[in-house]
Design a protein around this motif. Sequence first.
Motif, PDB file in Angstrom:
ATOM      1  N   GLY A  19      -5.482   0.965  -1.772  1.00 21.87           N
ATOM      2  CA  GLY A  19      -3.985  -0.031  -1.286  1.00 21.87           C
ATOM      3  C   GLY A  19      -4.596  -0.896  -1.184  1.00 21.87           C
ATOM      4  N   SER A  20      -5.604  -1.508  -0.848  1.00 22.45           N
ATOM      5  CA  SER A  20      -6.163  -2.896  -0.782  1.00 22.45           C
ATOM      6  C   SER A  20      -6.555  -3.551  -1.803  1.00 22.45           C
ATOM      7  N   PHE A  21      -6.932  -2.715  -3.544  1.00 24.84           N
ATOM      8  CA  PHE A  21      -7.302  -2.969  -4.475  1.00 24.84           C
ATOM      9  C   PHE A  21      -5.857  -3.876  -4.943  1.00 24.84           C
ATOM     10  N   TRP A  22      -4.865  -2.545  -4.951  1.00 31.45           N
ATOM     11  CA  TRP A  22      -3.569  -2.704  -5.382  1.00 31.45           C
ATOM     12  C   TRP A  22      -2.681  -3.421  -4.913  1.00 31.45           C
ATOM     13  N   ALA A  23      -3.152  -4.036  -3.575  1.00 32.92           N
ATOM     14  CA  ALA A  23      -2.473  -5.105  -3.114  1.00 32.92           C
ATOM     15  C   ALA A  23      -3.073  -6.050  -3.378  1.00 32.92           C
ATOM     16  N   GLU A  24      -4.166  -6.634  -3.550  1.00 32.88           N
ATOM     17  CA  GLU A  24      -4.215  -7.913  -4.545  1.00 32.88           C
ATOM     18  C   GLU A  24      -3.775  -7.754  -5.806  1.00 32.88           C
ATOM     19  N   ALA A  25      -4.553  -6.634  -6.945  1.00 34.48           N
ATOM     20  CA  ALA A  25      -3.960  -6.327  -8.445  1.00 34.48           C
ATOM     21  C   ALA A  25      -2.533  -6.547  -8.217  1.00 34.48           C
ATOM     22  N   LEU A  26      -1.324  -6.791  -7.360  1.00 31.88           N
ATOM     23  CA  LEU A  26      -0.166  -6.730  -7.487  1.00 31.88           C
ATOM     24  C   LEU A  26       0.621  -8.615  -6.989  1.00 31.88           C
ATOM     25  N   ASP A  27      -0.537  -8.362  -5.900  1.00 27.95           N
ATOM     26  CA  ASP A  27      -0.194  -9.590  -5.415  1.00 27.95           C
ATOM     27  C   ASP A  27       1.074  -9.093  -4.352  1.00 27.95           C
ATOM     28  N   SER A  28       1.046  -8.280  -3.876  1.00 22.73           N
ATOM     29  CA  SER A  28       1.744  -7.615  -2.470  1.00 22.73           C
ATOM     30  C   SER A  28       1.179  -7.493  -1.434  1.00 22.73           C
ATOM     31  N   PRO A  29       1.703  -7.301   0.036  1.00 26.62           N
ATOM     32  CA  PRO A  29       1.038  -6.788   0.964  1.00 26.62           C
ATOM     33  C   PRO A  29       0.700  -5.170   0.857  1.00 26.62           C
ATOM     34  N   LEU A  30       0.670  -4.817   1.551  1.00 30.52           N
ATOM     35  CA  LEU A  30       0.465  -3.281   2.694  1.00 30.52           C
ATOM     36  C   LEU A  30       1.340  -3.400   2.984  1.00 30.52           C
ATOM     37  N   ALA A  31       1.580  -1.921   3.624  1.00 28.88           N
ATOM     38  CA  ALA A  31       2.712  -2.036   5.014  1.00 28.88           C
ATOM     39  C   ALA A  31       2.298  -3.016   6.424  1.00 28.88           C
ATOM     40  N   ASP A  32       2.693  -2.937   7.259  1.00 30.09           N
ATOM     41  CA  ASP A  32       1.884  -3.825   8.739  1.00 30.09           C
ATOM     42  C   ASP A  32       1.429  -2.170   9.578  1.00 30.09           C
ATOM     43  N   ASP A  33       2.115  -1.077   8.631  1.00 31.80           N
ATOM     44  CA  ASP A  33       1.489  -0.281   9.858  1.00 31.80           C
ATOM     45  C   ASP A  33       0.068   0.050   9.243  1.00 31.80           C
ATOM     46  N   ASP A  34      -0.560  -0.247   8.033  1.00 34.09           N
ATOM     47  CA  ASP A  34      -1.398   0.322   7.666  1.00 34.09           C
ATOM     48  C   ASP A  34      -2.792   0.038   7.869  1.00 34.09           C
ATOM     49  N   HIS A  35      -3.806   0.989   7.788  1.00 31.13           N
ATOM     50  CA  HIS A  35      -4.665   0.125   7.993  1.00 31.13           C
ATOM     51  C   HIS A  35      -6.182   1.093   8.041  1.00 31.13           C
ATOM     52  N   PRO A  36      -6.903   0.551   7.896  1.00 34.40           N
ATOM     53  CA  PRO A  36      -8.564   1.476   7.577  1.00 34.40           C
ATOM     54  C   PRO A  36      -8.771   3.085   8.322  1.00 34.40           C
ATOM     55  N   GLY A  37      -8.986   3.405   7.673  1.00 33.46           N
ATOM     56  CA  GLY A  37      -8.552   5.244   7.850  1.00 33.46           C
ATOM     57  C   GLY A  37      -7.206   5.498   8.009  1.00 33.46           C
ATOM     58  N   ASP A  38      -6.056   5.292   7.701  1.00 36.41           N
ATOM     59  CA  ASP A  38      -5.503   6.327   7.650  1.00 36.41           C
ATOM     60  C   ASP A  38      -5.171   6.974   6.290  1.00 36.41           C
ATOM     61  N   GLU A  39      -4.236   8.300   6.652  1.00 36.37           N
ATOM     62  CA  GLU A  39      -4.105   8.686   5.410  1.00 36.37           C
ATOM     63  C   GLU A  39      -3.196   8.385   4.108  1.00 36.37           C
ATOM     64  N   GLU A  40      -2.967   7.315   4.913  1.00 32.49           N
ATOM     65  CA  GLU A  40      -1.215   6.898   3.378  1.00 32.49           C
ATOM     66  C   GLU A  40      -1.158   5.090   3.985  1.00 32.49           C
ATOM     67  N   ALA A  41      -1.423   4.536   2.233  1.00 28.58           N
ATOM     68  CA  ALA A  41      -0.970   3.265   2.706  1.00 28.58           C
ATOM     69  C   ALA A  41       0.059   3.070   1.406  1.00 28.58           C
ATOM     70  N   LEU A  42       0.926   1.419   1.463  1.00 29.24           N
ATOM     71  CA  LEU A  42       2.032   1.539   0.932  1.00 29.24           C
ATOM     72  C   LEU A  42       2.315   0.346   0.690  1.00 29.24           C
ATOM     73  N   ILE A  43       2.639   0.302  -0.917  1.00 25.22           N
ATOM     74  CA  ILE A  43       3.215  -1.073  -1.253  1.00 25.22           C
ATOM     75  C   ILE A  43       3.583  -1.090  -1.813  1.00 25.22           C
ATOM     76  N   GLU A  44       5.388  -2.648  -1.345  1.00 30.73           N
ATOM     77  CA  GLU A  44       6.934  -2.307  -2.029  1.00 30.73           C
ATOM     78  C   GLU A  44       6.562  -3.477  -2.484  1.00 30.73           C
ATOM     79  N   SER A  45       5.902  -3.323  -3.893  1.00 33.28           N
ATOM     80  CA  SER A  45       5.742  -4.780  -4.454  1.00 33.28           C
ATOM     81  C   SER A  45       7.063  -5.198  -5.710  1.00 33.28           C
ATOM     82  N   PRO A  46       8.194  -6.325  -6.686  1.00 33.41           N
ATOM     83  CA  PRO A  46       9.472  -5.943  -6.977  1.00 33.41           C
ATOM     84  C   PRO A  46       8.826  -5.429  -7.981  1.00 33.41           C
TER      85      PRO A  46
END
Length: 130
Positions: A19-46
């Motif tokens: 998710g961190s790679f794609w957040a950089e690729a899409l210039d959109s942040p991971l959700a505020d409640d996403d942290h290392p070790g989480d089983e899910e991560a979310l990016i809401e990009s345009p």
Amino acid sequence: MASLVRHMTIDCADAYGLGSFWAEALDSPLADDDHPGDEEALIESPGATLLFVAVPERKAASVKNRVHLDLQPQDRTRDEEIERLLALGATLVADHRRADGTGWATLADPEGNEFCVERSAAERAAAGRQ
């Protein structure tokens, strides 16, 4: 009423890492409640909402994705975007760029999921094609 696509879900080994790679690729942040070790991560990009879900199985290296993302750069050329994504950790899988400026490149994210990078809208317009 028909169903709507809520988000594209991508199975992976490390939801936060990918998710961190794609957040950089899409210039959109991971959700505020996403942290290392989480089983899910979310990016809401345009362009799309991506949900990364950790699964125990690895992607089979020799198997092509049945579904993939096509990226179109917004403020840089296709070639500049490819170089930026490679610097973020993507790898070049296949180069379909042609001498006349058409074509695309297929890259893979850090977990091997293929995606394509097409020409920007400005490049298409300059060539007289959409």
